[in-house]
Write a protein that holds these residues in place. Sequence first.
Motif, PDB file in Angstrom:
ATOM      1  N   ASP A  57       0.693  -1.109   0.044  1.00  0.00           N
ATOM      2  CA  ASP A  57      -0.095  -0.034   0.169  1.00  0.00           C
ATOM      3  C   ASP A  57       0.804   1.272   0.219  1.00  0.00           C
ATOM      4  O   ASP A  57       2.004   1.305   0.391  1.00  0.00           O
ATOM      5  CB  ASP A  57      -0.970  -0.079   1.189  1.00  0.00           C
ATOM      6  N   GLY A  58       0.149   2.261  -0.419  1.00  0.00           N
ATOM      7  CA  GLY A  58       0.662   3.600  -0.159  1.00  0.00           C
ATOM      8  C   GLY A  58      -0.193   4.783   0.014  1.00  0.00           C
ATOM      9  O   GLY A  58      -1.273   4.547  -0.522  1.00  0.00           O
ATOM     10  N   LEU A  59      -0.072   5.741   0.860  1.00  0.00           N
ATOM     11  CA  LEU A  59      -0.972   6.742   0.960  1.00  0.00           C
ATOM     12  C   LEU A  59      -1.006   8.135   0.014  1.00  0.00           C
ATOM     13  O   LEU A  59      -1.183   9.300   0.696  1.00  0.00           O
ATOM     14  CB  LEU A  59      -1.031   7.144   2.546  1.00  0.00           C
ATOM     15  N   SER A  60      -0.312   7.818  -1.091  1.00  0.00           N
ATOM     16  CA  SER A  60      -0.237   9.055  -2.068  1.00  0.00           C
ATOM     17  C   SER A  60      -0.172   8.563  -3.149  1.00  0.00           C
ATOM     18  O   SER A  60       0.055   7.407  -3.591  1.00  0.00           O
ATOM     19  CB  SER A  60       1.004   9.956  -1.707  1.00  0.00           C
ATOM     20  N   LEU A  70      -1.038   3.176  -9.416  1.00  0.00           N
ATOM     21  CA  LEU A  70      -1.533   4.539  -9.555  1.00  0.00           C
ATOM     22  C   LEU A  70      -2.954   4.647  -9.187  1.00  0.00           C
ATOM     23  O   LEU A  70      -2.918   5.484  -8.099  1.00  0.00           O
ATOM     24  CB  LEU A  70      -1.545   4.816 -11.083  1.00  0.00           C
ATOM     25  N   VAL A  71      -3.858   3.527  -9.322  1.00  0.00           N
ATOM     26  CA  VAL A  71      -5.088   3.627  -8.727  1.00  0.00           C
ATOM     27  C   VAL A  71      -5.090   2.139  -8.261  1.00  0.00           C
ATOM     28  O   VAL A  71      -4.816   1.257  -9.204  1.00  0.00           O
ATOM     29  CB  VAL A  71      -6.366   3.973  -9.433  1.00  0.00           C
ATOM     30  N   ARG A  72      -5.847   1.856  -7.139  1.00  0.00           N
ATOM     31  CA  ARG A  72      -5.857   0.629  -6.752  1.00  0.00           C
ATOM     32  C   ARG A  72      -6.708   0.529  -5.450  1.00  0.00           C
ATOM     33  O   ARG A  72      -7.048   1.578  -4.914  1.00  0.00           O
ATOM     34  CB  ARG A  72      -4.684   0.044  -6.469  1.00  0.00           C
ATOM     35  N   PHE A  73      -7.136  -0.734  -5.140  1.00  0.00           N
ATOM     36  CA  PHE A  73      -8.026  -1.061  -3.828  1.00  0.00           C
ATOM     37  C   PHE A  73      -7.209  -0.451  -2.605  1.00  0.00           C
ATOM     38  O   PHE A  73      -6.004  -0.659  -2.580  1.00  0.00           O
ATOM     39  CB  PHE A  73      -8.279  -2.222  -3.868  1.00  0.00           C
ATOM     40  N   GLU A  74      -7.853  -0.037  -1.821  1.00  0.00           N
ATOM     41  CA  GLU A  74      -7.426   0.131  -0.196  1.00  0.00           C
ATOM     42  C   GLU A  74      -7.349  -1.352   0.376  1.00  0.00           C
ATOM     43  O   GLU A  74      -8.347  -2.144   0.272  1.00  0.00           O
ATOM     44  CB  GLU A  74      -8.348   1.127   0.442  1.00  0.00           C
ATOM     45  N   PRO A  75      -6.188  -1.545   1.016  1.00  0.00           N
ATOM     46  CA  PRO A  75      -6.069  -2.989   1.235  1.00  0.00           C
ATOM     47  C   PRO A  75      -6.810  -3.617   2.307  1.00  0.00           C
ATOM     48  O   PRO A  75      -7.379  -4.723   2.156  1.00  0.00           O
ATOM     49  CB  PRO A  75      -4.509  -2.949   1.571  1.00  0.00           C
ATOM     50  N   LEU A  76      -7.377  -2.802   3.285  1.00  0.00           N
ATOM     51  CA  LEU A  76      -8.095  -3.570   4.371  1.00  0.00           C
ATOM     52  C   LEU A  76      -9.574  -3.703   4.185  1.00  0.00           C
ATOM     53  O   LEU A  76     -10.315  -4.660   4.304  1.00  0.00           O
ATOM     54  CB  LEU A  76      -7.905  -2.659   5.864  1.00  0.00           C
TER      55      LEU A  76
END
Lengths: 446, 446
Positions: A57-60, A70-76
């Motif tokens: 994950d990454g928060l930016s 670039l765009v993806r699901f939020e892991p939790l």
Amino acid sequence: MQKRQMHLGVFLMGFGHHLASWRQADTPADSPEDIDFYIDIAKTAEQGKFDLLFVSDGLSFNERSHPSELVRFEPLTLLGALSIATKSIGLAATATTTYNEPFHLARKFLSLDHLNKGRTGWNVVTSYYQGEANNFNQNDHMKHDERYVRADEFVEVVKKLWNSWETDALVRDKATGTYFDQKKLHAQHHEGRYFSVAGPLNTSRSKQGEPVIIQAGSSEQGRAFAAKHAEVIFTAQQTIEEALKFANDIQSKAVEHGRDPSKVKILPGVIPIVALTEEEAWEKYNELQDLIVPEVGLELLSEYMGGFDFSQFDLDGPLPTELPEYNGNQSRKQLIIDMAKREQLTVRQLYQKIAGGRGHRLIIGNPEQVADDLQLWFESGACDGFNLLFARYPGGLDDFVELVVPILQERGIFRKQYSGETLRDHLGLDVPSFRTEKQVSNQTFV
Amino acid sequence: MQKRQMHLGVFLMGFGHHLASWRQADTPADSPEDIDFYIDIAKTAEQGKFDLLFVSDGLSFNERSHPSELVRFEPLTLLGALSIATKSIGLAATATTTYNEPFHLARKFLSLDHLNKGRTGWNVVTSYYQGEANNFNQNDHMKHDERYVRADEFVEVVKKLWNSWETDALVRDKATGTYFDQKKLHAQHHEGRYFSVAGPLNTSRSKQGEPVIIQAGSSEQGRAFAAKHAEVIFTAQQTIEEALKFANDIQSKAVEHGRDPSKVKILPGVIPIVALTEEEAWEKYNELQDLIVPEVGLELLSEYMGGFDFSQFDLDGPLPTELPEYNGNQSRKQLIIDMAKREQLTVRQLYQKIAGGRGHRLIIGNPEQVADDLQLWFESGACDGFNLLFARYPGGLDDFVELVVPILQERGIFRKQYSGETLRDHLGLDVPSFRTEKQVSNQTFV
């Protein structure tokens, strides 16, 4: 007697880890936000009897990132879905201690652990990117060393919160109307440098006691943190010698913390490209390499070097010796520099090489060759298994499950069936006993 | 022409909203952490063609809470699971703006909206409890009015982030290697009193454009906030007159914000207890009432009154007139006081009454009676439908779907099949057009 068993993880990443995998005709380029795609992959990995699936994950947003990021699901939220799409495989996700609060993360990971009945892991990271600070009210990203101090306290708070309820605290006695046993509920109050958290958590202990702690930093602080907290370590190692050195270092540090080193599972990343023949495997690889847009490859390299601009240098010359200070992922940067030196790569060759798996080791070959390589590393004591990064999904994973897994199973070093139900079962880790606030503070590991 | 259609939500809550439901012999008392239980309920609600499922939340443990709230799933991970366990029904969850960061919530809700293909709603709350502050590094809970100022800015940031990517920004052109169109990506930078967020979000626009905004506060600030932001309003109303007054107030405030008041759906909570005969319905209710442990009922009342200690007062006398100031859920407190006055209830009668549904309106009767009541409220213009709180799950919901839904369908005021695919489709809300940072700041509603 059963041979020592290899542990295998699958590092999910939309259409794949290769920078250009999305450009292949049969690759679904919108897969980083396609849940049906992820479910299919998760099911294949479960058929392959892997220990766990992992999402980073990454928060930016960073336009230089790998396209699958670039765009993806939020892991939790994604793991919430995968928790019920699968039955046995472990499910782990990255979450940062730098831009989160321990109460939120403790609760979300433990909630997941109830959703999937004890199959959750948390990959603790401290974040790399300046851009994350700017999305969270801050001008500057916290310095590398300070991030680890905060991470250490963060994990301590999370472990305290995970021990709010003893296993048998929820008596739910219908006759008397007593829902829980007050004596078995513990506030686990924490008061520290970064955090003040009253507790207790409003989520009970899960089937595996606590989610598994994973860690991936290989810097000095990263290793110290891993030796103290991690039950699984993801790492990038290019040679057996380096991997052995790394494993010995981690194990001796773990012993200093009073831990059993066999309960720290080291899984280097590898990118296996396998086909029925070696030649065919190389064809697959070269087909992907030919699709790399040079500017994009160079940008990814630049990103890993802290934003360094290579355009002033000869692409067909060696890597510049003076690279700027960088407050991001130190160990990945060093690993790439070392690889360039060892293999005497030009800048162009270097970005081409990391385009495939971002500093992780490539294994290209026929099924026996790939299995031999994995077995050699595993049996040398350099690792406890591997975190597999496939250049493309679903194809790369399909090939591995079909062609390599049966060989490892035949050789008796990888499970044919799941023998347990939780991630701790798969990894051979014990269920932690209940610990008081003080026991957690004292780092009393079980 | 089709009649105006009623909207129905189901407020999930483990074994049920009645304080004593878990004590019944056939109720699974561990259901607040049992995903299989939730999946069954979600599927029943989907069979009943409900608009949405809703889960509430709180970020602290309070031993005076309703037993279904003592330990429970974290809502966003739970909705991740329900996103793939269901196909059509909307899925909404509470998340507080007081102890979260807008980047996290914007991302998690939009990620859910991808997981369930456009069926997500966010119930915006500002938190009630002091205990939440103490879990997030703070000694004191932010004051009621200030919480709403922060909430207003928080939602503005979230909406900006949700507009980071235009709908067709991700071109993914395999031939040229262009993954996205830079001109259609917008940083949506925000700089305000509480938040500084650089953006953009690393999640693209979803099928319904943006998750639906829900709100439930009925205080002065709560109403102002709802009129400006909310697309669905959960409320507690005991009489049609009060409900009409509330609806008129909200609608006129919405008009002041330049909004179409028909796009603000007002759903009062009701607790239907239905059986084939009215007598049998009352038996079901009384059976639950008899299981209330008096101390537990009194504690719940005390909790809703800001921790006020009733033990010094006569339980069979009226509610004390002087109740302390309270920095929590103002409107629920007032609603309970009003109910006690209107129905001239003693303290004991009051806690018994709220034990069933925490201030929401009870409807006890046979299927026709329950349907008549709902239809009367709906057709009077007092509301657009209802948020249904079942005293017990799964039984209460099963009864309603079996006995009441077919009557509403026969009367032509409730759908027989889903006609759309997203939560916005179900609610008759438009997909918001893409908005620039400035358009969001100016509260330009579509």
